[in-house]
Design an enzyme around this catalytic site. Structure first.
Site, PDB file in Angstrom:
ATOM      1  N   GLY A 295      -2.733  -5.924 -17.469  1.00  0.00           N
ATOM      2  CA  GLY A 295      -2.794  -5.021 -16.320  1.00  0.00           C
ATOM      3  C   GLY A 295      -1.458  -4.380 -15.991  1.00  0.00           C
TER       4      GLY A 295
ATOM      5  N   TYR B 274     -10.685  -9.486  -0.233  1.00  0.00           N
ATOM      6  CA  TYR B 274      -9.506  -9.690  -1.091  1.00  0.00           C
ATOM      7  C   TYR B 274      -8.456 -10.515  -0.339  1.00  0.00           C
ATOM      8  CZ  TYR B 274      -5.367  -7.965  -3.746  1.00  0.00           C
ATOM      9  OH  TYR B 274      -4.203  -7.840  -4.484  1.00  0.00           O
TER      10      TYR B 274
ATOM     11  N   LYS C 215      -6.965 -14.199  -1.337  1.00  0.00           N
ATOM     12  CA  LYS C 215      -5.547 -14.320  -1.701  1.00  0.00           C
ATOM     13  C   LYS C 215      -4.827 -15.334  -0.798  1.00  0.00           C
ATOM     14  CE  LYS C 215      -4.776 -11.419  -5.104  1.00  0.00           C
ATOM     15  NZ  LYS C 215      -4.172 -11.834  -6.363  1.00  0.00           N
TER      16      LYS C 215
ATOM     17  N   PRO D 287       3.981  -8.971  -3.483  1.00  0.00           N
ATOM     18  CA  PRO D 287       4.479  -7.617  -3.731  1.00  0.00           C
ATOM     19  C   PRO D 287       3.831  -6.617  -2.773  1.00  0.00           C
ATOM     20  CG  PRO D 287       3.367  -8.541  -5.687  1.00  0.00           C
ATOM     21  CD  PRO D 287       3.010  -9.392  -4.501  1.00  0.00           C
TER      22      PRO D 287
ATOM     23  N   HIS E 185      -5.347   2.571  -6.677  1.00  0.00           N
ATOM     24  CA  HIS E 185      -4.412   2.728  -5.559  1.00  0.00           C
ATOM     25  C   HIS E 185      -3.967   4.186  -5.424  1.00  0.00           C
ATOM     26  CE1 HIS E 185      -4.036  -1.721  -5.903  1.00  0.00           C
ATOM     27  NE2 HIS E 185      -3.910  -1.611  -4.602  1.00  0.00           N
TER      28      HIS E 185
ATOM     29  N   LYS F 209      -5.062  13.082  -9.821  1.00  0.00           N
ATOM     30  CA  LYS F 209      -5.573  14.293  -9.149  1.00  0.00           C
ATOM     31  C   LYS F 209      -4.667  15.501  -9.387  1.00  0.00           C
ATOM     32  CE  LYS F 209      -7.427  12.120  -5.026  1.00  0.00           C
ATOM     33  NZ  LYS F 209      -7.342  12.180  -3.583  1.00  0.00           N
TER      34      LYS F 209
ATOM     35  N   TRP G 205      -6.184  12.199   0.434  1.00  0.00           N
ATOM     36  CA  TRP G 205      -7.184  11.614   1.342  1.00  0.00           C
ATOM     37  C   TRP G 205      -6.524  11.088   2.609  1.00  0.00           C
ATOM     38  CZ3 TRP G 205     -10.126   8.545  -3.031  1.00  0.00           C
ATOM     39  CH2 TRP G 205     -10.884   9.455  -3.755  1.00  0.00           C
TER      40      TRP G 205
END
Ligand code: NAP
Ligand code: GDP
Length: 321
Positions: free
Chosen positions: A17, A143, A147, A170, A186, A194, A208
């Site tokens: 990732g 989430y 966590k 982080p 994100h 975009k 947005w």
């Protein structure tokens, strides 16, 4: 091994990732040490939502150290759609990984929390002692609670078994190999994608929300160096915030302008205020990090964004999107 010398085998879960690649970059660019073997595991090496598969992964790699990154991760709009799935998957993955690390006598695990799990109603700046001080923002409660439980499990493994299991916190991470999916990812990878499209179509960039929320962004390659340092030097069970300073907090509008600049995009910005702003800010205090590493230099955001945008353009066909 003979002579009492044991090679360190460092298993990075979620190694394919964004953050895993940041660590890999750091290791391959100055952080590699003799006697260390780094393994970057992906979901192809085992499904960490499954206990037996997690055990098989540990049996295969036999780690002495674990950096645990694997998670279901998403931006604001990914979380809004699927809080229950974020909660359940992450609880299961985290329990499987920590439990299996303990079963395999792994002494040291560094797991990843995030500044978006902090209480919504709080005083600023937020520090490491405040993780459990109140409910998280509604947009990502699943989430966040999953966590937060990592911190509780770390406490238990330390108190009851003497393990050195800790966590890092982080802020909003970006860099090469990010998830550039427009709906799930994100804000920075979303804006980069975009702009890429808007440039092709000769249209303005649609940001947005109002553009007013504030974020501290951290480059994945800086985060990679910091996590390697945590693994080697940080001995506390309590988490440590890995963030740029409060003075580097950026509005979403400014971030969008920086992306436009990095991509030489000149068609202008518009704001879709029908979309959510999410949490207004989560200003994190990096004083603890600065006490340990007063001289750490973060890559300037303009430079880090340019590298990320260039990476996306060069890898457009294969990038996650
Ligand atoms: P990412 O790019 O989405 O990568 C997720 C990684 O987890 C991938 O390597 C993926 O493997 C692996 N994975 C997911 N489900 C798995 C499963 N069931 N079994 C095995 N592996 C699985 O995420 P990231 O942004 O690097 O995030 C890494 C960590 O940093 C996470 O714990 C996240 O919560 C934390 N964090 C991220 C941010 C951010 O802004 N991105 C901010 C703060 C904290 P495959 O590639 O094979 O699917
Ligand atoms: P967060 O930091 O956990 O809230 O998650 P994100 O990285 O998704 O950032 C969300 C913030 O960026 C919100 O204020 C959104 O309104 C804003 N935003 C603006 N444009 C975008 C976009 O294209 N994608 C995403 N994910 N967020 C955007």
């Amino acid at each position: 091994m003979e002579n009492g010398y044991q090679e360190k085998v460092i298993l990075v879960t979620g190694g394919s990732g964004l953050v895993g690649n940041g660590i890999k970059y750091a290791v391959e660019n100055g952080e590699q040490r003799k006697g260390e073997k780094w393994i970057y595991a992906t979901s192809k090496d085992g499904d960490l939502t499954d206990l037996e598969s997690t055990r098989a992964m540990f049996a295969m790699f036999q780690p002495t150290h674990v950096i645990h990154l694997a998670a279901k991760v998403g931006g604001l709009f990914g979380n809004l759609k699927a809080n229950l799935e974020f909660l359940r998957k992450n609880i299961i993955i985290n329990d499987n990984v920590l439990r299996t690390a303990h079963e395999n006598n792994v002494q040291h695990v560094v797991s990843c929390l995030s500044t978006c799990i902090f209480p919504d109603k709080t005083t600023y700046p937020i520090n490491e002692t405040m993780v459990h001080n109140g409910p998280p923002h509604d947009s990502n409660y699943g989430y966040s609670y999953a966590k937060r439980m990592i911190d509780i499990m770390n406490r238990g493994y330390n108190q009851e078994h003497g393990r050195n299991y800790t966590s890092v916190i982080p802020t909003n991470v970006f860099g090469p190999e990010d998830n550039f999916n427009l709906e799930e990812g994100h804000v920075l990878p979303g804006l980069i994608h975009k702009v890429y499209q808007a440039k092709k179509e000769g249209k303005p960039l649609t940001v947005w929300g109002t553009g007013k929320p504030l974020r501290q962004f951290i480059y994945s390659r800086d985060l990679g160096r910091l996590i390697v340092w945590v693994l080697r030097e940080y001995k506390e069970t309590e988490p440590i915030i890995l963030s740029v300073g409060e003075e580097d907090e950026t509005s979403i509008k400014e971030a969008a302008e920086k992306v436009a600049e990095a991509m030489d995009f000149k068609n202008g910005l518009i704001f879709d205020t029908t979309k959510s702003d999410g949490q207004y800010k989560k200003t994190a205090d990096n004083a603890k990090l600065r006490r340990y590493l007063p001289d750490f230099k973060f890559t300037p955001i303009g430079e880090a964004l340019k590298e990320t945008c260039d990476w996306f353009v060069a890898n457009y066909e294969t990038a996650r999107k």
